[in-house]
Scaffold this motif. Structure first.
Motif, PDB file in Angstrom:
ATOM      1  N   LEU A  14      45.804  59.118 -89.088  1.00 15.44           N
ATOM      2  CA  LEU A  14      44.513  58.437 -89.127  1.00 15.44           C
ATOM      3  C   LEU A  14      44.669  57.004 -89.618  1.00 15.44           C
ATOM      4  N   LYS A  17      46.963  54.667 -86.874  1.00 15.69           N
ATOM      5  CA  LYS A  17      46.575  55.162 -85.557  1.00 15.69           C
ATOM      6  C   LYS A  17      47.402  54.525 -84.440  1.00 15.69           C
ATOM      7  N   ARG A  68      45.044  64.553 -79.547  1.00 12.35           N
ATOM      8  CA  ARG A  68      44.187  63.934 -80.567  1.00 12.35           C
ATOM      9  C   ARG A  68      43.235  64.965 -81.178  1.00 12.35           C
ATOM     10  N   THR A  73      41.556  65.231 -86.811  1.00 16.69           N
ATOM     11  CA  THR A  73      40.894  64.080 -87.412  1.00 16.69           C
ATOM     12  C   THR A  73      39.878  63.471 -86.457  1.00 16.69           C
ATOM     13  N   ARG A  74      39.635  64.128 -85.350  1.00 22.10           N
ATOM     14  CA  ARG A  74      38.730  63.579 -84.337  1.00 22.10           C
ATOM     15  C   ARG A  74      37.326  63.358 -84.905  1.00 22.10           C
ATOM     16  N   GLU A  77      37.334  60.200 -86.944  1.00 17.09           N
ATOM     17  CA  GLU A  77      37.415  59.025 -86.079  1.00 17.09           C
ATOM     18  C   GLU A  77      36.069  58.756 -85.422  1.00 17.09           C
ATOM     19  N   ASP A  78      35.399  59.808 -84.963  1.00 22.22           N
ATOM     20  CA  ASP A  78      34.078  59.657 -84.352  1.00 22.22           C
ATOM     21  C   ASP A  78      33.063  59.148 -85.375  1.00 22.22           C
ATOM     22  N   GLY A  81      33.685  55.443 -85.941  1.00 20.27           N
ATOM     23  CA  GLY A  81      33.202  54.685 -84.787  1.00 20.27           C
ATOM     24  C   GLY A  81      31.683  54.610 -84.737  1.00 20.27           C
TER      25      GLY A  81
END
Length: 130
Positions: A14, A17, A68, A73-74, A77-78, A81
């Motif tokens: 993370l 990246k 991914r 960790t998706r 990350e979302d 974002g």
């Protein structure tokens, strides 16, 4: 693999990246090259062997997405974002940002004061014996 090692790997992926993406690209390229070599040894031309290897391997982008998602960790990350998008949107329209912040402040304050009153009157026992 221990849970701590797995957690460290996720946090490292993370935080770094770009390096994780480069490593993933190298890994996928390695597998496609091995498959290409296999087809070349079977007598195919290098161009046809590479095309066949890409077809046999499948979608590289889909494989990347699966990897991914597997990192776990998706969701973070979302979230990052989405938070960046929200902050950019609020920065572009400060009037809306002020209205949203004031509305949230008043709503949270009203809920806290109502809960405090209900808690004091209805939920807690009164300090009397009967």
């Amino acid at each position: 693999m221990s849970m701590l090692t797995n957690f460290r790997r996720r946090v490292n992926a993370l935080l770094h990246k770009d390096a994780a993406e480069r490593e993933l690209d190298r890994e996928l390229q390695f597998h496609i090259e091995r498959e290409t070599e296999k087809y070349i040894t079977q007598g195919m031309s290098p161009g046809e062997a590479h095309r066949r290897a890409r077809l046999a391997f499948g979608s590289v982008e889909a494989t990347k997405e699966t990897y991914r998602d597997g990192r776990g960790t998706r969701w973070l990350e979302d979230l990052i974002g989405d938070t960046r998008l929200a902050l950019r949107s609020l920065r572009r329209n400060p009037g809306f940002a002020a209205a949203a912040i004031i509305t949230l402040t008043l709503g949270i304050g009203a809920n806290v004061s109502i809960f405090t009153a209900v808690n004091a009157v209805l939920i807690r026992k009164l300090p009397y014996a009967n």
